[in-house]
Design a protein around this motif. Sequence first.
Motif, PDB file in Angstrom:
ATOM      1  N   SER A 176       0.381  20.827 -49.097  1.00  0.00           N
ATOM      2  CA  SER A 176       1.418  20.115 -48.340  1.00  0.00           C
ATOM      3  C   SER A 176       2.708  20.008 -49.139  1.00  0.00           C
ATOM      4  O   SER A 176       3.810  20.155 -48.600  1.00  0.00           O
TER       5      SER A 176
ATOM      6  N   SER B   1       3.524  15.448 -43.542  1.00  0.00           N
ATOM      7  CA  SER B   1       4.558  16.478 -43.409  1.00  0.00           C
ATOM      8  C   SER B   1       4.228  17.488 -42.321  1.00  0.00           C
ATOM      9  O   SER B   1       4.992  18.404 -42.074  1.00  0.00           O
ATOM     10  N   GLY B   2       3.062  17.319 -41.667  1.00  0.00           N
ATOM     11  CA  GLY B   2       2.699  18.228 -40.598  1.00  0.00           C
ATOM     12  C   GLY B   2       1.998  19.483 -41.061  1.00  0.00           C
ATOM     13  O   GLY B   2       1.917  20.464 -40.317  1.00  0.00           O
ATOM     14  N   VAL B   3       1.479  19.469 -42.292  1.00  0.00           N
ATOM     15  CA  VAL B   3       0.757  20.621 -42.826  1.00  0.00           C
ATOM     16  C   VAL B   3      -0.738  20.380 -42.650  1.00  0.00           C
ATOM     17  O   VAL B   3      -1.284  19.421 -43.180  1.00  0.00           O
ATOM     18  N   ARG B   4      -1.386  21.244 -41.914  1.00  0.00           N
ATOM     19  CA  ARG B   4      -2.816  21.109 -41.652  1.00  0.00           C
ATOM     20  C   ARG B   4      -3.550  22.203 -42.416  1.00  0.00           C
ATOM     21  O   ARG B   4      -3.281  23.393 -42.228  1.00  0.00           O
TER      22      ARG B   4
ATOM     23  N   THR C 144      -0.120  25.488 -40.215  1.00  0.00           N
ATOM     24  CA  THR C 144      -1.582  25.548 -40.178  1.00  0.00           C
ATOM     25  C   THR C 144      -2.060  26.524 -41.230  1.00  0.00           C
ATOM     26  O   THR C 144      -1.675  27.700 -41.207  1.00  0.00           O
TER      27      THR C 144
ATOM     28  N   THR D 260      -4.639  16.831 -42.327  1.00  0.00           N
ATOM     29  CA  THR D 260      -3.258  16.947 -41.889  1.00  0.00           C
ATOM     30  C   THR D 260      -2.432  15.910 -42.628  1.00  0.00           C
ATOM     31  O   THR D 260      -2.743  14.716 -42.615  1.00  0.00           O
TER      32      THR D 260
ATOM     33  N   PRO E  40       5.340  22.303 -37.856  1.00  0.00           N
ATOM     34  CA  PRO E  40       3.958  22.198 -38.361  1.00  0.00           C
ATOM     35  C   PRO E  40       3.502  23.487 -39.027  1.00  0.00           C
ATOM     36  O   PRO E  40       3.966  24.582 -38.691  1.00  0.00           O
TER      37      PRO E  40
END
Length: 419
Positions: A94, A78-81, A125, A75, A123
């Motif tokens: 990301s 930037s909140g990208v998992r 995912t 993760t 976010p």
Amino acid sequence: MTSQHRPTDPVQQRRRPSGRRPARRTRRSTAARSLCVVAAVGVALAGCSTDAPSPSGSSGSSGSTSDGSAPGSATSTSGVRVTGAPAPLATLVSKVYAGGDLTHTSSPSAAAALKARKSVSGPVTATAKIGSWMGTPVAVVTAGDDVTLAVGPTWKVVGGWWPSLGVTKPSLGGGPRWVLAIGSDARKGQPLERTRADVLQVIGIDGKGGGGVMGMARDLWVPLSTGGKGKINSAMVAGGPKAQVSTVKQVTGLPVKGYVVLGFTGFKKIVDEQGGIPIVIPKTVVASHAKNMVIKAGAQTLSGAQALAYARERKTLPDGDFGRSRHQGEVILAAAVKAKLAGPIAIPAALTSFSKVGKSNLTAEQILTFTAGLHQLSPLKVGRGVAKGAFGWAGKQSIVILGAEARSLFAEFRDGNLS
């Protein structure tokens, strides 16, 4: 050439008057109607497995990756998992969503497509699947309806589509594009790339959701890129797959980008690994060359041995080699339809499977964007045909003479679409 009566079988090739190109009319193939119709190379090319075995080692979706890190779940700030990706790939993804600079980490076409993208506010995912193409790591990363295509080992974005970022068109290397799928006649102990081409199928996409599969009758008598004239499938014997591609290019006038070549054993292995090929067989076929194996008419899933028998049979067909080439096109279309249902996430495993048994001169970027392009096709905008001709003789050889009908088909395919 005047128009011919349209055959009752809707998947038969349509002919057009020369001198003008009428508006497109949908060719409703058996594949389009049933969502399940059939060649060897097309199975891996389409990437049609939903549960193919995970590749191992540096190119696998499990274990260590090419950069030495273990794929897992990362993760970013930037909140990208991203699940299933090594850290460098997760960082790259990301940047795609956070609006980072991709000038030096993307192909020119992908960078241009992503230049005006919108960054996400919440976010994200994503899931990554990693595979290998001729030793080069490849990845497909999905996030909702978005798809990012990347090539390693120094990861860069080479294409994809990103509706969530306001990118309106897919970036898949442009179009039209063509690849020559070759089925080698090599037996045990013979070189895969120096025997006759038992299968010659040109697969095309127009970059607009349409495409086509065009079979080349192997007895076509044509000028060979290696010199002189001969049957079109003999070019590979003298000059390998590159000579075969050059011969097909000069005969058809199509700028074929490259080739994928597979032998009988590799074909059966891939089909079985991919769980078989769902197809609707229009008419029962008795494969004389395969101990009279019977492939019954109707909907079914062919094993590797059955698919090979169906794709190679010609002696019991009323139109001989032309019918065989038609069957091979059906196999490829069936693989593409199955791929459509499986989704692009299946591409890395399929490319890995092919790399173990086949050969190609296409780069990882070329094959990844081309196969992903097959997932953008509408089944109602994909057609097929066979380059035919009149029978004749060259000395004691029975040959097929290239004529106006085949040249009309070549002209029809110049936009990458046969529908």
